[in-house]
Each structure stands twice: as structure tokens, then as C-alpha cells.
Design an enzyme around this catalytic site. Sequence first.
Site, mmCIF file in Angstrom:
data_model
loop_
_atom_site.group_PDB
_atom_site.id
_atom_site.type_symbol
_atom_site.label_atom_id
_atom_site.label_comp_id
_atom_site.label_asym_id
_atom_site.label_seq_id
_atom_site.Cartn_x
_atom_site.Cartn_y
_atom_site.Cartn_z
ATOM 1 N N LYS A 49 38.130 75.791 -30.457
ATOM 2 C CA LYS A 49 38.988 74.621 -30.661
ATOM 3 C C LYS A 49 38.417 73.714 -31.746
ATOM 4 O O LYS A 49 39.135 73.182 -32.597
ATOM 5 C CB LYS A 49 39.131 73.839 -29.338
ATOM 6 C CG LYS A 49 39.988 74.586 -28.327
ATOM 7 C CD LYS A 49 39.893 74.044 -26.915
ATOM 8 C CE LYS A 49 40.603 75.024 -25.971
ATOM 9 N NZ LYS A 49 40.535 74.688 -24.568
ATOM 10 N N GLN A 92 38.004 70.405 -20.631
ATOM 11 C CA GLN A 92 37.955 71.859 -20.485
ATOM 12 C C GLN A 92 37.726 72.243 -19.021
ATOM 13 O O GLN A 92 36.827 71.717 -18.364
ATOM 14 C CB GLN A 92 36.815 72.411 -21.366
ATOM 15 C CG GLN A 92 36.735 73.915 -21.398
ATOM 16 C CD GLN A 92 37.913 74.577 -22.116
ATOM 17 O OE1 GLN A 92 38.397 74.091 -23.144
ATOM 18 N NE2 GLN A 92 38.398 75.678 -21.568
ATOM 19 N N ASP A 140 47.105 69.760 -23.370
ATOM 20 C CA ASP A 140 47.145 70.972 -22.547
ATOM 21 C C ASP A 140 48.453 71.066 -21.763
ATOM 22 O O ASP A 140 48.809 72.131 -21.271
ATOM 23 C CB ASP A 140 45.979 70.964 -21.532
ATOM 24 C CG ASP A 140 44.784 71.770 -22.006
ATOM 25 O OD1 ASP A 140 44.968 72.623 -22.909
ATOM 26 O OD2 ASP A 140 43.680 71.573 -21.472
#
Length: 281
Positions: A52, A96, A119
Site C-alpha cells: 500500500k 490493517q 476499506d
Amino acid sequence: MAKMIDGKALATKTKEALKQRVADLKNKGITPGLAVILVGENPASQIYVRGKEKDAKSLGFHSIIDRVPATISQEELLEKVKNYNNDEKIHGLLVQLPLPKHIDKEVITLAIDPQKDVDGFHPVNMGRLFMGDPLMIPCTPFGVMRMFEEYNLDLSGKEAVVIGRSNIVGKPMANLLTMANATVTVAHSRTQNLPEVARRADILVVAIGRAHFVTKDFVKKGAVIIDAGMNHLENGKFVGDAKTEEMDQVVSFITPTPGGVGPMTRAMLMEQTVIAAERRV
Ligand code: NAP
């Protein structure tokens, strides 16, 4: 022979197209900002986060990787989330997963500003997607929808079967397919006669997490197979949930692993950060 849906190439094309949008934003004085909080040292998470960071930097984003020890308390993590929610330079924020056991994933997800939730896991974003009015979409199913578009695969009126009903892949995938006018069946571990159910599909999306579980007995002639599964075998090989090599002569389109759904998931995270920054304008 089945046509490969080249996720890697499409991800590159998607990121190339984002460069112009980033340049336009910068002309308006806005640099897309993505903050990723990584708790602890889970090896897989570290690899994902590095990916990322690489994508964000190559697109010229303001990129923050906030690495914190696994011993961080839930309150301290919430404080960090709050700070990024209030940070004008940050348009996209994600924590995460997985998180250490002493931290409640739902509490953290709920604390993220839905406008920055790149997300797409916040209940507000899940709810909006469910209602057919999405704001942020989970990146894996979002990337799969982009694949259908790129390969001109018409979904309207088609039979779609999604195997897997997780909040991050299966459920949002089913919602997006429904929005695209497919007739959707969601299958899971309790589904009876799974191969028979799967053989109904013109479009079969598999997101289970079991290597080579879906064989040629699960597919009908001419079906489109999207394999989101990511499984590491003991021999170091990285494979999907579908035994794609034995389906090659039967199906019309198929995604490879690696190089299919994975790269698109990453690309859509970048796109969603750009979208969040554009909304700020
Ligand atoms: P998950 O939360 O573990 O959910 C797995 C789903 O598969 C569950 O709904 C489960 O059913 C179903 N399932 C398990 N065994 C089954 C069986 N024998 N028959 C039918 N259904 C079965 O997993 P996830 O997060 O959705 O991830 C699924 C896979 O996608 C994993 O390999 C993951 O690594 C991969 N993934 C890839 C990306 C990417 O970027 N490519 C992103 C996210 C996930 P129940 O609900 O009945 O338990």
C-alpha cells in the site's frame, strides 16, 4: 480455452488513470493523503502494508504508515484514529487487520470517519451499500466489478453465485452484483449440494480461503470464474480457491492467482483515496 482476466494489467491501467486525477487535485492544492495504522508485526500484514505504501508513494500521495507495537491499548489506538479523522491532510484511513486479541475490531472500525473509511468496512458504508447508495465500497468486490466492466461482461439478468459470505468480500460482492441486476445466490459452508448450486452460475465468485476447493464439477460451460481466494501452500506456492487449470476448457473467463483479484484490490484502495480527496473539493 478460457480468457484470462488480467488483474495485474488492469491494476496498472487503473493506477495510470489515477495519476491525472492526482495531478488535477494537486493543481487545486490538495494532495491525496492515506494513513495506514499497522498494529504489531504480523508478517502478512507487513507485506500488505508495504504494498500500500509503495502504491501510495508511486501515485504521489501524502502517505503515512503508522507502525505501533502490539501492546498498544485500545484507548491509545482509538486516540490515533481520532487524530487522523481530524487531520485535514488525510483523506483515507485504514487500520490493517487482523488486530491483537485485546483490541475489539468492531470498536476500531466504528471509530473511523465513514468519509475516510477507504476499506469500506464501517457499518455506515456497509449500510449504504446495502441500500444501493454506496459511499465507500470494500476494495476486493469493487475491484471485481471493475474487471467485469473492463472485459465488457454484462451482468444484467445473469445468474451469479457468490461462495463466501464475509463482510469484506462475499456480502458486499453479492450487493454489488444485485445492483448490477444479476440474480444472486450466496453460498457458504452450510450450503447443501454446493457444486450443483455453483453450476447454476453464469458468474461464479469464490471467496472461501481454501486452496483448490472449487473444481471443474462446480462450473457450467461458458461461466465466468472470479477467484478471490489467496492461499499459501506449504511448498511456498500461492494459489486461489479454484482449481483453475482444470477449468480452462470449460469456462469463458477466469482470473489467475496471483495476478487476478489481488492487484485490483490494491488499486481500488488507491482509487477510493482519490475519490475521498475529490469529495473534499
Ligand atoms: P472468511 O471471513 O474466512 O470467510 C470465508 C467464507 O467462506 C465464509 O462465509 C464461509 O462460510 C465460507 N466457507 C468456508 N468454507 C466453506 C466451504 N467448505 N464451503 C462453502 N463455503 C465455505 O474469508 P474472507 O475474508 O472472505 O476471505 C476469503 C478468501 O479471500 C481468503 O482466501 C482471503 O485470503 C481472500 N481475500 C483476498 C483478498 C484479495 O485482495 N484478493 C481480499 C480479501 C480476502 P460460513 O460463513 O458458513 O463460515
